[in-house]
Design a protein around this motif. Structure first.
Motif, short mmCIF file in Angstrom:
data_model
loop_
_atom_site.label_atom_id
_atom_site.label_comp_id
_atom_site.label_asym_id
_atom_site.label_seq_id
_atom_site.Cartn_x
_atom_site.Cartn_y
_atom_site.Cartn_z
N VAL A 179 -8.94 1.93 0.72
CA VAL A 179 -7.66 1.91 -0.56
C VAL A 179 -8.33 0.92 -1.84
O VAL A 179 -8.81 0.45 -1.55
N ILE A 231 1.75 6.79 -0.45
CA ILE A 231 1.10 5.64 -1.33
C ILE A 231 1.79 5.00 -2.42
O ILE A 231 1.86 6.07 -3.40
N ILE A 289 0.56 -0.76 -0.14
CA ILE A 289 0.14 0.19 0.02
C ILE A 289 0.84 1.42 -0.16
O ILE A 289 0.83 2.21 -0.61
N ALA A 334 -6.38 6.09 -1.96
CA ALA A 334 -6.54 5.64 -0.74
C ALA A 334 -7.17 6.94 -0.14
O ALA A 334 -6.76 8.37 -0.76
#
Length: 515
Positions: free
Chosen positions: A369, A343, A326, A349
């Motif tokens: 996300v 990110i 992520i 996100a």
């Protein structure tokens, strides 16, 4: 607030359709380059291709069909990697399971998944051999693989439909227990894995000359991702069955490893080994990149590791359901704080408040996300899937975060947030303060329900031989925390409960307060 990165043009284009295809061009271009090395042997790309081909034929002969689920009970090893890649060629779903799990846990996964067969690398570890004996598995050769325990055929199970598109076809089924103790099967597609792996490989500027030290279990998502990304760039994977700091020191000095990934405990134990072994300094050899994820990172530990190895310790954040990447700290812009970085490209996100609306800039919210890394869903649990993935594809991580510009900070879990006298208390903040004490190895903060309120309770593991008391720790944190954040109780323990990757099991600590 909406914090996103733009989807990178072509971020999906050019991806292989199946994970086994990552090695194909290297089999042709660099057939004699080392692909896999474990404690017993090594395979070049040509030898790996041949070995996987032999395993494919053997699995067919054992009645494994496209769409079947196949459990692989194994530590990190060449046989495990060959079974995983062969399953991909057959369009079989792999369920890689750590042999250190209990019989009850293995049985739960076997029953829920409807595995066609269980393959156990009895020749690799005693734990796998013990499970093989319990299952009355026949220990035999599977292609070129020796000492593989093969259970009887599950005649009742039915194969899942095979999807031509790698974005739909499940590659692996990873079971996570979460806080409930009931295992959930995370369905990760080939595209999920390949998208995440390639993104991380590009970010780390991986090349054919890299040697990735893969000690994080392939039974967990990070291990699978490390394997995929390394083969994708034609580099070498050094597979390690069990973490041993002495073996890591040797690998750095003598084996030419270039990339090391770990959890905080990986590095904590490495520094302890150096001190206990009386080594003046660790020889990092060719090591060029070190990263950490899976648990909150203590800044004092980060500083000591960086001073010892002369490299920035890059913090990152991921979750099984997101394959796992992520966010991460970029190698070219290292940080000296708690951030888990920005990110990853191609992933969106946003932070959501209790009211379901985006929070204001700088505020804490629940992290959601969306992107090609998000799982297909939980196996045989559409209700659970619907609770975490909304109709627009946003996945609720259950983690609380905040942003400073593009840098993300994980504050804690939504379910772990403690509401004390009407104030929100985030365990990660208290843990960070406790961790600044020299005697603290690791700690975990949980809430304890009391009538009409919650108390803050801290569990702390101290350095062996320490004479520090709970009262000493209270005196240490009191000046640094406002009154409602201070622990009501600090409980000292010899060791905190953790998974095989070192992730603390906070739900067990919380349960202990209720018993």
């Amino acid at each position: 607030m909406l914090a996103t990165t733009q989807v990178v043009e072509g971020s999906i284009e050019g991806l292989p359709n199946r994970i086994h295809e990552v090695m194909d061009r290297h089999v042709v271009a660099t057939p004699d380059h080392p692909a896999l090395i474990d404690d017993r042997t090594r395979l070049t790309y040509r030898e790996l291709d041949q070995a996987v081909g032999g395993v494919v034929e053997a699995l067919r002969g054992l009645g494994i069909r496209p769409g079947d689920r196949m459990m692989i009970v194994s530590e990190n090893s060449i046989p495990l990697a060959c079974l995983l890649l062969a399953a991909s060629r057959l369009d079989v779903w792999s369920i890689v399971v750590n042999p250190r799990l209990s019989p009850r846990e293995l049985d739960q996964i076997r029953e829920h998944s409807g595995a066609r067969r269980v393959m156990l690398t009895a020749g690799v570890s005693q734990e796998a051999a013990t499970h093989a004996a319990r299952y009355e598995a026949t220990v035999q050769d599977v292609g070129a693989l020796r000492g593989i325990g093969v259970t009887g055929l599950n005649l009742a199970t039915l194969p899942e439909p095979v999807e031509a598109d790698g974005a739909e076809q499940v590659a692996v089924l990873i079971y996570t227990s979460g806080t409930t103790g009931t295992p959930k099967g995370v369905m990760l597609t080939h595209r999920n894995l390949l998208f995440s792996a390639r993104g991380t490989a590009v970010w780390r500027k991986m090349t054919v000359d890299d040697v990735q030290y893969c000690v994080l279990p392939i039974s967990h998502i990070v291990g699978i991702s490390l394997l995929a990304m390394t083969l994708m760039v034609g580099a070498t994977v050094r597979l390690v069955a069990k973490y041993d700091p002495a073996a890591l020191v040797k690998a750095m000095a003598e084996e030419g490893i270039t990339i090391l990934n770990g959890v905080p405990a990986t590095y904590q134990r490495l520094l302890e080994y150096r001190r206990n072994a009386g080594l003046a300094k660790l020889d990092r050899g060719r090591l060029r990149a070190i990263s950490v994820a899976g648990a909150p990172l203590d800044l004092e530990l980060k500083s000591r590791v960086e001073q010892e190895l002369g490299l920035p310790l890059l913090n990152g954040y991921g979750i099984t359901e997101c394959s796992p990447g992520i966010s991460g700290v970029r190698p070219d812009t290292p940080r000296d704080d708690h951030t888990v970085g920005s990110i990853l490209p191609g992933v969106e996100a946003r932070l959501v408040g209790h009211d379901g609306k985006s929070v204001a800039a700088g505020e804490v919210g629940e992290l959601h996300v969306r992107g090609p890394n998000v799982m297909r869903g939980y196996y045989r649990a559409p209700d659970l899937t619907a609770k975490v993935i909304d109709p627009d594809g946003w996945f609720n991580t259950g983690d609380l975060a905040r942003f400073e510009n593009d840098a993300m900070y994980i504050v804690g879990r939504t379910k772990e947030m403690i509401i004390r006298s009407g104030f929100n208390v985030y365990p990660a903040e208290i843990e960070a303060v406790l961790s600044t004490h020299d005697a603290v190895v690791q700690c975990a903060v949980v809430g304890r329900p009391v009538e009409g309120n919650e108390e803050v309770v801290a569990f702390v593991q101290l350095i062996k031989g320490s004479t520090v008391t709970a009262q000493d720790l209270m005196a240490h944190v009191a000046p640094q925390l406002t009154s409602y954040k201070r622990p009501s109780e600090i409980i000292l323990m010899d060791a905190l409960p953790a998974t095989s990757t070192g992730k603390l099991l906070k739900h067990k600590l919380a349960e202990s307060l209720r018993s």
